[in-house]
Design an enzyme around this catalytic site. Structure first.
Site, PDB file in Angstrom:
ATOM      1  N   HIS A 289       0.830  -1.206   0.000  1.00 44.72           N
ATOM      2  CA  HIS A 289       0.000   0.000   0.000  1.00 44.72           C
ATOM      3  C   HIS A 289       0.863   1.254   0.000  1.00 44.72           C
ATOM      4  O   HIS A 289       0.564   2.226  -0.676  1.00 44.72           O
ATOM      5  CB  HIS A 289      -0.870   0.060   1.263  1.00 44.72           C
TER       6      HIS A 289
ATOM      7  N   ARG B 231       1.463 -12.186 -22.401  1.00 43.53           N
ATOM      8  CA  ARG B 231       2.358 -13.339 -22.200  1.00 43.53           C
ATOM      9  C   ARG B 231       1.636 -14.350 -21.309  1.00 43.53           C
ATOM     10  O   ARG B 231       1.659 -14.227 -20.083  1.00 43.53           O
ATOM     11  CB  ARG B 231       3.650 -12.903 -21.522  1.00 43.53           C
TER      12      ARG B 231
ATOM     13  N   ARG C  62      -0.776 -14.290 -26.811  1.00 46.29           N
ATOM     14  CA  ARG C  62       0.256 -15.195 -27.330  1.00 46.29           C
ATOM     15  C   ARG C  62       0.086 -16.555 -26.674  1.00 46.29           C
ATOM     16  O   ARG C  62      -0.028 -16.642 -25.444  1.00 46.29           O
ATOM     17  CB  ARG C  62       1.649 -14.643 -27.021  1.00 46.29           C
TER      18      ARG C  62
ATOM     19  N   GLU D 250      10.263 -13.745 -34.407  1.00 46.58           N
ATOM     20  CA  GLU D 250      11.331 -13.549 -33.419  1.00 46.58           C
ATOM     21  C   GLU D 250      12.492 -14.500 -33.637  1.00 46.58           C
ATOM     22  O   GLU D 250      13.354 -14.639 -32.777  1.00 46.58           O
ATOM     23  CB  GLU D 250      10.766 -13.687 -32.004  1.00 46.58           C
TER      24      GLU D 250
ATOM     25  N   ASN E 253      13.449  -9.193 -28.643  1.00 49.77           N
ATOM     26  CA  ASN E 253      14.269  -9.768 -27.569  1.00 49.77           C
ATOM     27  C   ASN E 253      14.888 -11.073 -28.057  1.00 49.77           C
ATOM     28  O   ASN E 253      16.082 -11.310 -27.884  1.00 49.77           O
ATOM     29  CB  ASN E 253      13.418 -10.053 -26.320  1.00 49.77           C
ATOM     30  N   ASP E 254      14.065 -11.908 -28.661  1.00 51.02           N
ATOM     31  CA  ASP E 254      14.586 -13.162 -29.190  1.00 51.02           C
ATOM     32  C   ASP E 254      15.215 -12.975 -30.562  1.00 51.02           C
ATOM     33  O   ASP E 254      16.242 -13.584 -30.862  1.00 51.02           O
ATOM     34  CB  ASP E 254      13.461 -14.211 -29.270  1.00 51.02           C
TER      35      ASP E 254
ATOM     36  N   ARG F 292      22.017 -13.865 -24.636  1.00 48.51           N
ATOM     37  CA  ARG F 292      22.074 -12.584 -23.930  1.00 48.51           C
ATOM     38  C   ARG F 292      22.526 -12.750 -22.478  1.00 48.51           C
ATOM     39  O   ARG F 292      23.074 -11.829 -21.874  1.00 48.51           O
ATOM     40  CB  ARG F 292      20.694 -11.967 -24.048  1.00 48.51           C
TER      41      ARG F 292
ATOM     42  N   CYS G  83       6.675  -6.098 -30.400  1.00 54.05           N
ATOM     43  CA  CYS G  83       6.398  -6.195 -28.963  1.00 54.05           C
ATOM     44  C   CYS G  83       7.664  -6.453 -28.164  1.00 54.05           C
ATOM     45  O   CYS G  83       7.621  -6.613 -26.954  1.00 54.05           O
ATOM     46  CB  CYS G  83       5.356  -7.277 -28.693  1.00 54.05           C
TER      47      CYS G  83
HETATM   48  C1  PEP Z   1      10.525 -11.108 -27.661  1.00 52.56           C
HETATM   49  O1  PEP Z   1      11.126 -12.159 -27.822  1.00 52.56           O
HETATM   50  O2  PEP Z   1      10.887 -10.006 -28.132  1.00 52.56           O
HETATM   51  C2  PEP Z   1       9.296 -11.067 -26.845  1.00 52.56           C
HETATM   52  C3  PEP Z   1       8.573  -9.972 -26.750  1.00 52.56           C
HETATM   53  O3  PEP Z   1       8.935 -12.187 -26.193  1.00 52.56           O
HETATM   54  P1  PEP Z   1       9.552 -12.684 -24.824  1.00 52.56           P
HETATM   55  O4  PEP Z   1      10.379 -11.546 -24.270  1.00 52.56           O
HETATM   56  O5  PEP Z   1       8.400 -13.055 -23.977  1.00 52.56           O
HETATM   57  O6  PEP Z   1      10.363 -13.865 -25.235  1.00 52.56           O
HETATM   58 MG    MG Z   2      10.287 -14.104 -27.383  1.00 60.68          MG
END
Ligand code: PEP
Ligand code: MG
Length: 566
Positions: free
Chosen positions: A186, A293, A329, A428, A451-452, A462, A499
């Site tokens: 809170h 997600r 997803r 991705e 990201n992937d 990474r 995304c």
């Molecule tokens: C990505 O891979 O960019 C992504 C958004 O999915 P996640 O980060 O859940 O693997």
């Molecule tokens: Mg991903």
């Protein structure tokens, strides 16, 4: 310097006021006149309710509706017959009112404190607040008046309770420091709602700090700077002013459409992990959800969620979004996302292994139950399905075939769903980038997961610091991949979004605008920043930047240039 949790952003410079709660001591004793004692208890409850209503009214003005509701929730708790009757039973048995209140509330506090669930633990903190207030009424003790704090006050307390917050005058309190609390307590929620910088969970704050002492509360980095020199104060004053200026500027973008300086419109959505996050996305002025997600629904439990449980979660998000797009997803587990009860075998190369769509296509019943849940939720909003980690056209075809099977089943069962639910691909992987033209013919939309995509394009883990220098979406190879995915989507006439984290990067934004991206999906906290960033560029300017960047052959050259222009 003292370290804690930065729970409400911003910088406050001021003098400390220690808010130590008075000791509420009494000697438990047996009562003879139980009727009078019950009446004394009821009077205390009535006075408590009266006070709480006043505090809620004050909070409604200073912090907002939701915070006022938290306070009003205290009235419901004490009015709960289970609670009130039990307390009165104890008194009728001869226990004094103070002891009866303490015994009963402590029992619930102990139960609630032991759970792993943050929200339930939070109920324990509500109950502690109620217990203190009731005991104070019974003992006739009045608590410290925070409302009297002078301008430039930094509050230091063990915990900031909702009842304390009701007394806070936003113009006078410039910072909050507590000994307990987390991002979701809170204290944190209230501090954020009142936009007061806060650092929580500072060990022994009460004994380490003293009233009147000057400090700087750095809620952005979770630090309390004690005995600051003039130089440090000047530095933080500048930071505070810049922070407030930026905040004011960002607020100007609330409620606006997402447009470039030359008028092109974009969709600005949010990434979420739960229906609750959908609420946050709406509060943040998101225009929909570009990535739900769903794996978070599968984590922190001991068995798969049922189709109904999933349906309820997806439906809840769809209802919150009120017709705005919701891209769900399908399960993306494996790699770094583990779910112990699925008993996945340890793999040599988990990121290259049995994960996401690959796992789902081999576990069809589970997959179909998720697809059915998503389809059922599609009757409640603009729900779309997205498959993660697609590397081959067959995977998309197989996934789509399962969607059709699930539709047949629902149709036969007379259950409503959207017949035309869009089915998209999360691009991705390097493979999906290279065959984007083929995928675009069979997908209803693309969403780029940078990201992937960055990791798979650069063949770079990474998490491995030895190769992390390669992990950048600004590598020419990754940029070419992104450009090609977008262009292939545009050529096929399907919308392309992003995304991955890169979607919120100010250096990436002009490039995406130029390549033809139509949807940005970012974390809720970035919505206004991204809208502002997009508004800064005309399409022609973005094109010029992109053209230049795409001739550069090293990541350093690219990022040096982009840093110099954003
Ligand atoms: C990505 O891979 O960019 C992504 C958004 O999915 P996640 O980060 O859940 O693997
Ligand atoms: Mg991903």
């Amino acid at each position: 310097m003292l370290k804690g949790i930065g729970a409400s952003e911003g910088y406050g410079i001021g003098k400390i006021m220690i808010v130590e709660e008075k000791k509420l001591e009494y000697t438990p004793h047996a009562v003879a006149d139980v009727t009078a004692e019950v009446q004394r208890y009821r009077d205390a409850v009535a006075a408590f309710i009266e006070d709480t209503k006043e505090q809620a009214a004050a909070l409604r003005i200073s912090a907002g509706e939701k915070e006022a509701e938290i306070m009003e929730g205290h009235i419901q708790i004490i009015n709960d017959p289970a609670m009130g009757t039990e307390i009165e039973n104890l008194i009728n048995g001869g226990t004094c009112a103070e002891a009866a209140v303490e015994q009963m509330l402590d029992m619930f506090i102990n139960i609630f404190s032991m759970t792993d669930d943050d929200l339930t633990r939070q109920r324990a903190s509500d109950l502690k607040d109620i217990k203190r207030a009731l005991l104070a009424h019974l003992l006739g003790i009045s608590e410290v008046k925070i409302s009297d704090a002078p301008a430039g006050t930094v509050l230091v307390a063990k915990e900031v309770t909702p009842s304390m917050t009701a007394g806070i005058n936003k113009d006078n309190i410039v910072g909050i420091i507590t000994e307990t609390g987390s991002q979701t307590s809170h204290s944190a929620i209230l501090a954020r709602a009142m936009e007061i910088p806060a650092v929580l969970s500072v060990p022994n704050a009460l004994s380490q700090l003293s009233s009147g002492e000057q400090v700087i509360v750095d809620g952005t980095n979770g630090e309390v700077i004690t005995a600051p020199s003039d130089e440090i104060i000047t530095d933080y004053t500048a930071r505070r002013d810049a922070f407030l200026r930026e905040k004011r500027e960002l607020e100007m973008f609330r409620g606006r459409r997402t447009r470039s300086a030359s008028g092109e419109e974009y969709e600005l959505c949010c990434n979420i992990g739960s229906p609750k996050d959908a609420g946050k996305a709406m509060e943040a002025d998101g225009e929909g959800v570009g990535l739900f997600r769903t794996e978070f629904l599968f984590m922190d439990r001991t068995a798969l969620p049922t189709e109904d449980e999933q349906f309820e979660a997806y439906k809840a998000a769809a209802v919150i979004l009120k017709g705005k797009p919701l891209i769900i997803r399908t399960l993306d587990i494996g790699g770094d996302k583990e779910i112990p009860y699925l008993g996945l075998e340890k793999e040599e190369n988990p990121f290259m292994g049995f994960r996401a769509i690959r796992y789902c296509l081999k576990n069809r019943e589970m997959f179909k139950s998720q697809i059915k849940a998503i389809l059922r939720a599609s009757a409640f909003g603009d729900v779309r399905i997205m498959f993660p980690l697609i590397t081959a056209v067959e995977e998309l075809r197989e996934g789509k075939a399962l969607v059709e099977e699930a539709k047949d089943y629902l149709r036969a069962s007379g259950i409503e769903f959207n017949e035309n639910i869009p089915v998209g691909v999360m691009t991705e992987t390097a493979a999906s980038g290279v065959i984007a033209d083929m995928l675009a013919k069979e997908a209803d939309f693309f969403s780029i997961g940078t990201n992937d995509l960055t990791g798979y394009t650069m063949a770079c883990d990474r998490g491995n610091s030895d190769v992390s220098y390669l992990y950048s979406p600004f590598q020419p190879s990754v940029l070419r991949m992104i450009k090609s995915i977008i262009e292939n989507g545009v050529k096929a006439g399907i919308p392309v979004g992003m995304c991955g984290e890169a979607a919120a990067n100010p250096m990436m934004i002009p490039l995406l605008m130029s390549f033809g991206l139509t949807e940005f999906s970012v974390s809720s906290v970035s919505v206004l920043k991204v809208r502002k960033c997009i508004a800064k560029w005309t399409k022609a300017e973005a094109d010029a930047v992109a053209e230049k960047v795409m001739t550069m052959s090293t990541e350093k050259e690219i990022t040096d240039y982009l840093k110099s222009i954003v």
